[in-house]
Each structure stands twice: as C-alpha cells, then as structure tokens.
Design a protein around this motif. Structure first.
Motif, PDB file in Angstrom:
ATOM      1  N   PHE A  48       0.800  -1.227   0.000  1.00 35.02           N
ATOM      2  CA  PHE A  48       0.000   0.000   0.000  1.00 35.02           C
ATOM      3  C   PHE A  48       0.833   1.278   0.000  1.00 35.02           C
ATOM      4  O   PHE A  48       0.305   2.361  -0.264  1.00 35.02           O
ATOM      5  CB  PHE A  48      -1.035  -0.002   1.138  1.00 35.02           C
ATOM      6  N   LEU A  49       2.134   1.187   0.274  1.00 33.15           N
ATOM      7  CA  LEU A  49       2.951   2.399   0.259  1.00 33.15           C
ATOM      8  C   LEU A  49       3.399   2.854  -1.131  1.00 33.15           C
ATOM      9  O   LEU A  49       3.471   4.064  -1.378  1.00 33.15           O
ATOM     10  CB  LEU A  49       4.180   2.219   1.152  1.00 33.15           C
ATOM     11  N   PRO A  50       3.764   1.957  -2.075  1.00 32.10           N
ATOM     12  CA  PRO A  50       4.292   2.433  -3.350  1.00 32.10           C
ATOM     13  C   PRO A  50       3.412   3.433  -4.097  1.00 32.10           C
ATOM     14  O   PRO A  50       3.958   4.395  -4.673  1.00 32.10           O
ATOM     15  CB  PRO A  50       4.501   1.137  -4.143  1.00 32.10           C
ATOM     16  N   PRO A  51       2.081   3.301  -4.128  1.00 33.16           N
ATOM     17  CA  PRO A  51       1.298   4.324  -4.837  1.00 33.16           C
ATOM     18  C   PRO A  51       1.487   5.731  -4.264  1.00 33.16           C
ATOM     19  O   PRO A  51       1.492   6.713  -5.009  1.00 33.16           O
ATOM     20  CB  PRO A  51      -0.148   3.844  -4.662  1.00 33.16           C
ATOM     21  N   VAL A  52       1.659   5.827  -2.941  1.00 32.63           N
ATOM     22  CA  VAL A  52       1.866   7.125  -2.307  1.00 32.63           C
ATOM     23  C   VAL A  52       3.301   7.609  -2.514  1.00 32.63           C
ATOM     24  O   VAL A  52       3.548   8.783  -2.814  1.00 32.63           O
ATOM     25  CB  VAL A  52       1.525   7.039  -0.807  1.00 32.63           C
ATOM     26  N   LEU A  53       4.255   6.696  -2.369  1.00 32.65           N
ATOM     27  CA  LEU A  53       5.653   7.081  -2.496  1.00 32.65           C
ATOM     28  C   LEU A  53       6.011   7.482  -3.923  1.00 32.65           C
ATOM     29  O   LEU A  53       6.816   8.402  -4.129  1.00 32.65           O
ATOM     30  CB  LEU A  53       6.555   5.933  -2.033  1.00 32.65           C
ATOM     31  N   THR A  54       5.425   6.827  -4.907  1.00 31.67           N
ATOM     32  CA  THR A  54       5.721   7.209  -6.285  1.00 31.67           C
ATOM     33  C   THR A  54       5.135   8.579  -6.619  1.00 31.67           C
ATOM     34  O   THR A  54       5.674   9.298  -7.464  1.00 31.67           O
ATOM     35  CB  THR A  54       5.208   6.152  -7.288  1.00 31.67           C
ATOM     36  N   GLU A  55       4.049   8.963  -5.944  1.00 29.26           N
ATOM     37  CA  GLU A  55       3.528  10.320  -6.133  1.00 29.26           C
ATOM     38  C   GLU A  55       4.505  11.364  -5.600  1.00 29.26           C
ATOM     39  O   GLU A  55       4.512  12.513  -6.060  1.00 29.26           O
ATOM     40  CB  GLU A  55       2.167  10.477  -5.443  1.00 29.26           C
ATOM     41  N   LEU A  56       5.336  10.955  -4.645  1.00 27.54           N
ATOM     42  CA  LEU A  56       6.392  11.847  -4.152  1.00 27.54           C
ATOM     43  C   LEU A  56       7.593  11.873  -5.095  1.00 27.54           C
ATOM     44  O   LEU A  56       8.535  12.637  -4.865  1.00 27.54           O
ATOM     45  CB  LEU A  56       6.864  11.399  -2.771  1.00 27.54           C
ATOM     46  N   GLY A  57       7.560  11.021  -6.099  1.00 23.91           N
ATOM     47  CA  GLY A  57       8.670  10.949  -7.034  1.00 23.91           C
ATOM     48  C   GLY A  57       9.707   9.906  -6.690  1.00 23.91           C
ATOM     49  O   GLY A  57      10.810   9.907  -7.252  1.00 23.91           O
ATOM     50  N   LEU A  58       9.387   9.019  -5.762  1.00 22.12           N
ATOM     51  CA  LEU A  58      10.320   7.985  -5.350  1.00 22.12           C
ATOM     52  C   LEU A  58      10.036   6.672  -6.071  1.00 22.12           C
ATOM     53  O   LEU A  58       8.899   6.184  -6.061  1.00 22.12           O
ATOM     54  CB  LEU A  58      10.225   7.749  -3.845  1.00 22.12           C
ATOM     55  N   ALA A  59      11.046   6.110  -6.685  1.00 25.07           N
ATOM     56  CA  ALA A  59      10.950   4.735  -7.151  1.00 25.07           C
ATOM     57  C   ALA A  59      10.979   3.819  -5.933  1.00 25.07           C
ATOM     58  O   ALA A  59      11.605   4.140  -4.920  1.00 25.07           O
ATOM     59  CB  ALA A  59      12.104   4.409  -8.095  1.00 25.07           C
TER      60      ALA A  59
END
Length: 281
Positions: A48-59
């Motif tokens: 559940f974290l990757p969708p939020v983290l990628t919005e921050l620009g993090l791979a």
C-alpha cells in the motif's frame, strides 16, 4: 506508476519482487521496502505504500527475502520460507536488494521496514550510514528480549518457551536442525535451527539506535505494546533526529488504517527530504 516484476540474484535462490517507478518524469530518489515476518512484497506496507511514495517521485523496490511467507516452494519440492529463516540470510538478502537498486542509479535509498523488516532495517541503516531517511513501521525490539516478550504476548512458544527451546536444541544436536516444530502461537511452525536463531541472532534495535544518525520516523499502532515495539525508547537513544507517531485505532497490520499510515509516512518524508521529493501526496 509503472510496475515491473523483477528478480534479484541472491546467495542461494533468486529473490522475487516488484519495482515501482513514478510517472511524469524521472524518479527524484528511491525507497527500499522490507516486509514483515511471514509476509511478502505484495501484502501490507510494501503493497500500500508504493502508490503514495511514487507520487512523491520515489521509485520503490519491494522484494521477498528468503524468509517470506511461512512455507513455500519454487521450481521443485524443496521447502523455503519464513519457518526456515536465518538472520544472516535476511541481512544478506537486504544487501542484495540494495545492490540491485544501486545498479539502477539509486545508491542511497530511503529505507522502510515493517515489523521484523523494521528491525532488519535498523541493522541495514547502521551498516549503510549514507541512508538519507529511515521509516520504522512497528519495528519490533529484536535482540534476546524478542522471543520471551513475544511468547508472553501469546505468540511463538507462548507459555512453553523453556520446553520448546530444549526441544530445538536437542533436534539441532541430533542433526535435525531443518526439521519443523509446531508452535502454540503465531507463526505456528519453525525449524529447530530457525527458532534458536531467533533466540540469539536478532539485531537489537535499541543497541543499534545510537548508530542511526539519519532522520527516523518510528510509527506504531495504539493497539501494539510499547515493550515489543519500542518507539519512544528508540527515540531517546537514536544518534539522529527521530519522530514518533502513534496511529489511533490501529493494530500491528494496519488493517483499515492503511491510508492513515501511508499519509503519515508521505507527509514526514516530504518534510525531511524537501529537496528530494516532489511534495506531499
């Protein structure tokens, strides 16, 4: 986000995972996600974290250690999984994943770990002091206190710790270390050598805390005991700035509170790394 299933070369077996990349431009940085005990890269926080983290620009790289799930098989009948896990293997697998990420241009990712993955994240960051930020999601205490405390809380051996420990030692002495024993509490089954490894080989997060100099977020649900998940004690001992967040109405697996946890992580990263992320989600 773009999602690719990937394979990381490991010591003995390949490690499966998923690599998530942000849309709309190159990644501003990366995050390395460590799953919890008996879990894997496609459940819980690594999901559940990757969708939020990628919005921050993090791979994001989420992957399975050899100790994923309780038991499993690969291309054959040989058993693998968490019931057979050893601490030195978990540490090596995390290093292999970090090397894979470095090979894609991200040598210093943010490190995020849940539960047992959080305990391992403390060890990993202690060994990699250039880490820009550490997120501990209900990281357990580790060390020699973990098994007695967890058993007292109804997990692992429960009220039979001395008996189970003696059985495990006898099995290892007889050359039967990889044979499985039933446990009364979660996670219900472990090999003899894996159980003994839990007693003596786990990194101790409070002992390692002074070596953690990067900014740290230590998050815990309000339904989790502080002695097992020692956020406040870690903050007092940490070698760098540490923020503690207690999420209300929240258990160890964040059931129904995934959005609150993800929002807290994203907001904290946006504050701590303003030049390395695109902004809060």
């Amino acid at each position: 986000m773009r999602t690719n299933l990937i394979t990381i070369p490991g010591e003995d077996v390949p490690l499966d995972g998923a690599f998530y990349e942000p849309m709309g431009g190159p990644a501003a940085g990366a995050a390395l996600l460590f799953h919890g005990d008996m879990m894997n890269f496609y459940v819980g926080a690594p999901r559940f974290l990757p969708p939020v983290l990628t919005e921050l620009g993090l791979a994001c790289l989420a992957f399975n250690r050899r100790g994923h799930d309780v038991l499993g098989t690969r291309a054959g009948r040989a058993a693998e999984g968490g019931a057979l896990q050893r601490t030195h293997e978990a540490i090596a697998d995390n290093r292999a994943a970090a090397a894979w990420l470095a090979g894609r241009g991200f040598p210093t990712p943010v490190v995020i770990g849940h539960s047992n993955g959080g305990m391992l994240a403390v060890r990993h960051v202690a060994d990699h002091p250039r880490t820009p930020a550490l997120v501990l999601l209900s990281a357990h205490c580790g060390g020699r206190h973990l098994v007695p405390r967890a058993s007292k809380a109804g997990l692992l051996a429960r009220d039979r710790l001395d008996e189970v420990t003696a059985q495990a030692r006898a099995m290892v002495a007889e050359g039967r270390g990889r044979e499985l024993m039933l446990l009364q509490g979660w996670w219900y089954v472990a090999s003899a050598e894996s159980f003994l490894d839990l007693l003596t080989e786990l990194p101790d997060v409070l002992e390692l805390a002074p070596r953690i100099t990067c900014p740290t977020l230590y998050l815990r649900g309000d339904q989790e005991p502080a002695d097992l998940y020692p956020a406040e004690a870690f903050k007092r001992r940490a070698g760098g700035p540490c923020s503690v967040e207690i999420v209300p109405q929240c258990d160890h697996f964040y059931v129904g509170r995934e959005h609150a946890v993800a929002a807290a992580v994203a907001a904290w990263l946006a504050r701590m790394l303003p030049g390395a992320v695109r902004g809060a989600a």
